[in-house]
Structure formats: structure tokens, C-alpha cells
Write a protein that holds these residues in place. Structure first.
Motif, PDB file in Angstrom:
ATOM      1  N   TRP A 103     -10.759  -1.368  42.070  1.00  0.00           N
ATOM      2  CA  TRP A 103     -10.491  -2.701  41.548  1.00  0.00           C
ATOM      3  C   TRP A 103     -11.525  -3.676  42.087  1.00  0.00           C
ATOM      4  CZ3 TRP A 103      -7.124  -3.244  37.787  1.00  0.00           C
ATOM      5  CH2 TRP A 103      -6.769  -4.533  37.381  1.00  0.00           C
ATOM      6  N   PRO A 104     -12.068  -4.537  41.266  1.00  0.00           N
ATOM      7  CA  PRO A 104     -11.812  -4.717  39.836  1.00  0.00           C
ATOM      8  C   PRO A 104     -12.466  -3.600  39.019  1.00  0.00           C
ATOM      9  CG  PRO A 104     -13.579  -6.163  40.513  1.00  0.00           C
ATOM     10  CD  PRO A 104     -13.067  -5.511  41.770  1.00  0.00           C
ATOM     11  N   PRO A 105     -11.973  -3.338  37.811  1.00  0.00           N
ATOM     12  CA  PRO A 105     -12.526  -2.234  37.011  1.00  0.00           C
ATOM     13  C   PRO A 105     -13.969  -2.478  36.588  1.00  0.00           C
ATOM     14  CG  PRO A 105     -10.960  -3.519  35.727  1.00  0.00           C
ATOM     15  CD  PRO A 105     -10.839  -3.995  37.134  1.00  0.00           C
ATOM     16  N   PHE A 106     -14.343  -3.731  36.355  1.00  0.00           N
ATOM     17  CA  PHE A 106     -15.698  -4.066  35.936  1.00  0.00           C
ATOM     18  C   PHE A 106     -16.260  -5.125  36.883  1.00  0.00           C
ATOM     19  CE2 PHE A 106     -13.507  -3.468  31.647  1.00  0.00           C
ATOM     20  CZ  PHE A 106     -13.760  -2.103  31.632  1.00  0.00           C
ATOM     21  N   ARG A 107     -17.412  -4.844  37.455  1.00  0.00           N
ATOM     22  CA  ARG A 107     -18.051  -5.832  38.316  1.00  0.00           C
ATOM     23  C   ARG A 107     -18.935  -6.793  37.526  1.00  0.00           C
ATOM     24  NH1 ARG A 107     -18.994  -1.063  41.302  1.00  0.00           N
ATOM     25  NH2 ARG A 107     -21.173  -1.094  40.611  1.00  0.00           N
ATOM     26  N   ASP A 108     -19.572  -6.266  36.485  1.00  0.00           N
ATOM     27  CA  ASP A 108     -20.458  -7.075  35.653  1.00  0.00           C
ATOM     28  C   ASP A 108     -20.626  -6.357  34.321  1.00  0.00           C
ATOM     29  OD1 ASP A 108     -22.378  -4.987  36.098  1.00  0.00           O
ATOM     30  OD2 ASP A 108     -22.970  -5.982  37.961  1.00  0.00           O
ATOM     31  N   ALA A 109     -21.472  -6.915  33.437  1.00  0.00           N
ATOM     32  CA  ALA A 109     -21.636  -6.357  32.091  1.00  0.00           C
ATOM     33  C   ALA A 109     -22.204  -4.940  32.138  1.00  0.00           C
ATOM     34  CB  ALA A 109     -22.535  -7.264  31.255  1.00  0.00           C
ATOM     35  N   VAL A 110     -23.182  -4.704  33.000  1.00  0.00           N
ATOM     36  CA  VAL A 110     -23.783  -3.368  33.089  1.00  0.00           C
ATOM     37  C   VAL A 110     -22.752  -2.348  33.579  1.00  0.00           C
ATOM     38  CG1 VAL A 110     -25.533  -1.978  34.248  1.00  0.00           C
ATOM     39  CG2 VAL A 110     -26.095  -4.287  33.456  1.00  0.00           C
ATOM     40  N   HIS A 111     -21.972  -2.754  34.575  1.00  0.00           N
ATOM     41  CA  HIS A 111     -20.935  -1.858  35.085  1.00  0.00           C
ATOM     42  C   HIS A 111     -19.876  -1.589  34.024  1.00  0.00           C
ATOM     43  CE1 HIS A 111     -17.475  -0.874  37.950  1.00  0.00           C
ATOM     44  NE2 HIS A 111     -18.334   0.122  38.039  1.00  0.00           N
ATOM     45  N   ALA A 112     -19.574  -2.588  33.209  1.00  0.00           N
ATOM     46  CA  ALA A 112     -18.601  -2.404  32.130  1.00  0.00           C
ATOM     47  C   ALA A 112     -19.090  -1.369  31.129  1.00  0.00           C
ATOM     48  CB  ALA A 112     -18.328  -3.734  31.432  1.00  0.00           C
ATOM     49  N   ILE A 113     -20.389  -1.429  30.788  1.00  0.00           N
ATOM     50  CA  ILE A 113     -20.954  -0.443  29.852  1.00  0.00           C
ATOM     51  C   ILE A 113     -20.872   0.959  30.458  1.00  0.00           C
ATOM     52  CG2 ILE A 113     -23.077   0.323  28.719  1.00  0.00           C
ATOM     53  CD1 ILE A 113     -23.821  -2.650  28.460  1.00  0.00           C
ATOM     54  N   GLU A 114     -21.188   1.061  31.754  1.00  0.00           N
ATOM     55  CA  GLU A 114     -21.121   2.360  32.411  1.00  0.00           C
ATOM     56  C   GLU A 114     -19.696   2.916  32.394  1.00  0.00           C
ATOM     57  OE1 GLU A 114     -21.221   4.237  36.887  1.00  0.00           O
ATOM     58  OE2 GLU A 114     -22.165   2.279  36.539  1.00  0.00           O
ATOM     59  N   ARG A 115     -18.717   2.056  32.696  1.00  0.00           N
ATOM     60  CA  ARG A 115     -17.326   2.504  32.730  1.00  0.00           C
ATOM     61  C   ARG A 115     -16.827   2.902  31.340  1.00  0.00           C
ATOM     62  NH1 ARG A 115     -14.465   3.397  37.480  1.00  0.00           N
ATOM     63  NH2 ARG A 115     -12.649   2.229  36.801  1.00  0.00           N
ATOM     64  N   LEU A 116     -17.223   2.152  30.323  1.00  0.00           N
ATOM     65  CA  LEU A 116     -16.809   2.493  28.959  1.00  0.00           C
ATOM     66  C   LEU A 116     -17.432   3.809  28.518  1.00  0.00           C
ATOM     67  CD1 LEU A 116     -16.956  -1.040  27.286  1.00  0.00           C
ATOM     68  CD2 LEU A 116     -14.910   0.314  27.801  1.00  0.00           C
ATOM     69  N   SER A 117     -18.708   4.022  28.879  1.00  0.00           N
ATOM     70  CA  SER A 117     -19.340   5.298  28.533  1.00  0.00           C
ATOM     71  C   SER A 117     -18.655   6.449  29.258  1.00  0.00           C
ATOM     72  CB  SER A 117     -20.833   5.272  28.872  1.00  0.00           C
ATOM     73  OG  SER A 117     -21.043   5.271  30.271  1.00  0.00           O
ATOM     74  N   LEU A 118     -18.197   6.190  30.499  1.00  0.00           N
ATOM     75  CA  LEU A 118     -17.469   7.220  31.245  1.00  0.00           C
ATOM     76  C   LEU A 118     -16.132   7.525  30.578  1.00  0.00           C
ATOM     77  CD1 LEU A 118     -17.429   9.014  33.735  1.00  0.00           C
ATOM     78  CD2 LEU A 118     -16.381   7.130  34.996  1.00  0.00           C
TER      79      LEU A 118
END
Length: 385
Positions: A103-118
């Protein structure tokens, strides 16, 4: 034993993540499991695409008729590696799943893209493994979609998300593989023990299923849904004549095979086909579900029928079944297969007239082809321009 830090209602994701602790988990463990899983996935993706391209060839694709067992090997590898992926994927997910609770699940936009791809990667991997197992078992009722199409397009989603994941994690993986091994935990399972357990699971699954293709191990393949030694005339059957709805048409005394080409059209009875020059060949039937079996086939070479209606070695040939309302009612023989002397309109198998479930009165058998393209209950052969 896990001691919960207070009432369950007070747990937040950050505190929950601390419950999932094991000294076995480390970047080194995850990276090594990832390398093994990646190798299996690469073989599975390549052989899977190959099978799809044979059945739905793009304009640039070429598939030879020899060696006769090539597709048997590639599809056997596809199913074997697909099954081996199950314990590898389970171990890989175990090694990283506590990170899902960070937590948090997303730190920033790049991390959000990485998590969604995962998320796409894990979802696509689970979908591919699950639907592949259902297909091997011929259990299609849980799938409200056409397996082949869904499996193919999800494979591309899986491949794309995997490439993104590798690009993001490659620096971490390189450092982890180059780092000295961490000390083993003082108690419980060691990392070496974990790898041994995963390896044993892979070996057990492989031995218990690969006999569907590798006949000497057929007696050990207790998990294989098909025994290549069992079936009418010693060959398994996926679809019977009754299920295909062809029994009446196939046994009609008035049956005639229509052969059409540049030089005209022939209508041949079964007796006339049997009076033509016969050829015998030992060829395997290789099913996309993973089983294969070799038999001795006797019949009329397709190239002789092509020549009889004015065709030549450069022509493709379309073969149509008596079966109606089937996605595989029609198959096309490309020139290498149509001209190969081992490609037969088979009338007999293992010295006997074809069983109705094996395609009586006649069926196609060609070297190095998927079983779904070895058309049974042939009604028409057409030489294409």
C-alpha cells in the motif's frame, strides 16, 4: 503459527502484508523461478503459434510435409510444457503474492502502468493454463466461448504483458542472479528443497501425461485423458460418427466421392476407389489436445486423384466432409502435402476397412498435419486454381 496483530477489523493492507513472511522469498528465488517459467512459456508460445498457423496459415507461412512426425513433436512439446507450467506458475506466484498487498497500490503513473500490466500478465497466464487444461480434457461446457479463438488472442495479451514485465524487472533479475546466495533459513524447507519439490511436480506431471504422445510411457500416463492404444482399430476417437451426424450418409450404398479439377469432375463409388492403385503408409494422427498414435493406412494417393482431374503438383486441394455444421468440415492441403505420395485418401487402417468412427467410407491422412485437418467421411475433393 501466525499471530494476528489485534482484531481482524483493524487490519489494513500495510499490516496485512506483514503477515505473509517467509525467509524463502527473495529476489534470487523469484528470479530463478522466473527464468525457468520463462523458458517453458517461450516453448509453449512458439509451438502454440505454430499449431495455429498450420490451421490458419498466413500468406507468408510454409509448413512442410516431411518429416512426418514433426507436428507430433511440436504439439507434444506444447502440451507437455503447458502442463509443466502449472507447478512453475504456482511457485512463482507464491514467491511474489505478498507484494499484491503493498500500500498504496500505485505510487505514480509509471508504477500504475507496471501494476496493470502485471494484472494482465497474471490473469492471462491463469486463463491460458485453465482453458488449456479444459481443452486437453475435452471439457468445453465451462467455456462459453470458442476455445481456439480465445486461447490464441489471450496468448498475444500474455506475450505483450510478459515483455513489459521483463523490461521492467530485467535490472532486478540481473542483480539478483549475480548476487551471492542468501543463507538458508535455519528451520523448515530450504530453497534447494523448494526447487526440488517444484522439479518433482514438473517431472510427475510430465511422466503422468506425456505417454499420450510418447508411446513407451503410455502405461504410466495415469493423468492423460487419452490412451493412444485404446479405441476402434487401436486408435482413439475424439468424435464419433453418431455425434457428427454422418452415420446415414456415410453408410448409404449410393455414396459417391466427387473429385473436381481443371479437367472435369469424377464421381467414384467406394468399389471404384478400391479398384484404383493403392498405397500403404505408416503415419501418425496427432491431436491438438496432446495425444498421438501411429497406424498403417492404405488408400489412394491424393496426387493420383489430382492428376485424374487435370491437376498437377503445384495445386492446393480442398477436402470437404459429409459432416455438416462443423468448423472443420473443410480443410485445405497446401501443395507440399497434396503432392506428397504419403498423403492418402485412406480406405483401410491396420489392414481393415475403416471403422465408421474413423471416417468410413474414406478419410484424409497426410503427413505432418494436425488431426483436426485429417478430414473424416470425405464427400468431395476439389483441385484449387
Amino acid at each position: 503459527m501466525v499471530h494476528l496483530p489485534g482484531p481482524l477489523t483493524r487490519l489494513d493492507p500495510a499490516r496485512l502484508s506483514r503477515l505473509f513472511t517467509s525467509r524463502l522469498r527473495s529476489p534470487q528465488l523469484t528470479s530463478r523461478l522466473g527464468v525457468l517459467l520463462g523458458a517453458a512459456v517461450a516453448v509453449c508460445l512458439l509451438t502454440g503459434y505454430l499449431s495455429h498457423a498450420i490451421q490458419h496459415p498466413p500468406a507468408w507461412f510454409y509448413w512442410p510435409s516431411r518429416p512426418v512426425n514433426l507436428y507430433r513433436v511440436t504439439q507434444g512439446l506444447h502440451v507437455a510444457t503447458g502442463l509443466a507450467i502449472v507447478p512453475l506458475l504456482a511457485a512463482k506466484l507464491w514467491s511474489v503474492y505478498p507484494k499484491l498487498f503493498r500500500w498504496p497500490p500505485f505510487r505514480d503513473a509509471v508504477h500504475a502502468i507496471e501494476r496493470l500490466s502485471l494484472f494482465l500478465l497474471v490473469a492471462a497466464a491463469l486463463f491460458q493454463v485453465t482453458t488449456g487444461l479444459l481443452n486437453i480434457a475435452l471439457w468445453y461446457s465451462p467455456m462459453s466461448f470458442f476455445f481456439t479463438t480465445a486461447h490464441y488472442w489471450t496468448a498475444w495479451i500474455f506475450a505483450g504483458s510478459l515483455l513489459i514485465h521483463i523490461g521492467v524487472k530485467l535490472p532486478i533479475v540481473r542483480r539478483a542472479l549475480a548476487a551471492p546466495a542468501r543463507p538458508a533459513p535455519p528451520t523448515g524447507m530450504t530453497r534447494r528443497g523448494l526447487f526440488a519439490a517444484v522439479g518433482a511436480a514438473v517431472a510427475a506431471i510430465t511422466v503422468a501425461t506425456v505417454g499420450q504422445t510418447l508411446r513407451p510411457l503410455a502405461g504410466l500416463s495415469v493423468l492423460g485423458p487419452r490412451d493412444p492404444r485404446i479405441g476402434p482399430q487401436g486408435l482413439p476417437v475424439n468424435q464419433t460418427a453418431a455425434a457428427a451426424g454422418v452415420a446415414a450418409a456415410a453408410t448409404d450404398p449410393g455414396y459417391r466421392l466427387e473429385v473436381a479439377g481443371p479437367g472435369g469432375t469424377l464421381r467414384l463409388s467406394l468399389a471404384e476407389l478400391a479398384a484404383m492403385a493403392q498405397h500403404t503408409a505408416q503415419l501418425p494422427i496427432t491431436c491438438v489436445e496432446g495425444w498421438s498414435a501411429t497406424a498403417t493406412w492404405t488408400g489412394v494417393p491424393i496426387r493420383d486423384l489430382v492428376t485424374a482431374v487435370g491437376g498437377h503438383a503445384g495445386h492446393s486441394v480442398r477436402v470437404t466432409s459429409l459432416q455438416q455444421n462443423s468448423l472443420y468440415r473443410v480443410s485445405t492441403l497446401p501443395p507440399p502435402h497434396a503432392a506428397d505420395p504419403l498423403t492418402l485418401l485412406a480406405l483401410r487402417v491396420n489392414g481393415e476397412p475403416l471403422d465408421l468412427d474413423h471416417g468410413y467410407p474414406c478419410r484424409l491422412i497426410a503427413p505432418n498435419r494436425p488431426g483436426v485437418l485429417q478430414t473424416k467421411w470425405v464427400a468431395r475433393i476439389e483441385v484449387l486454381p
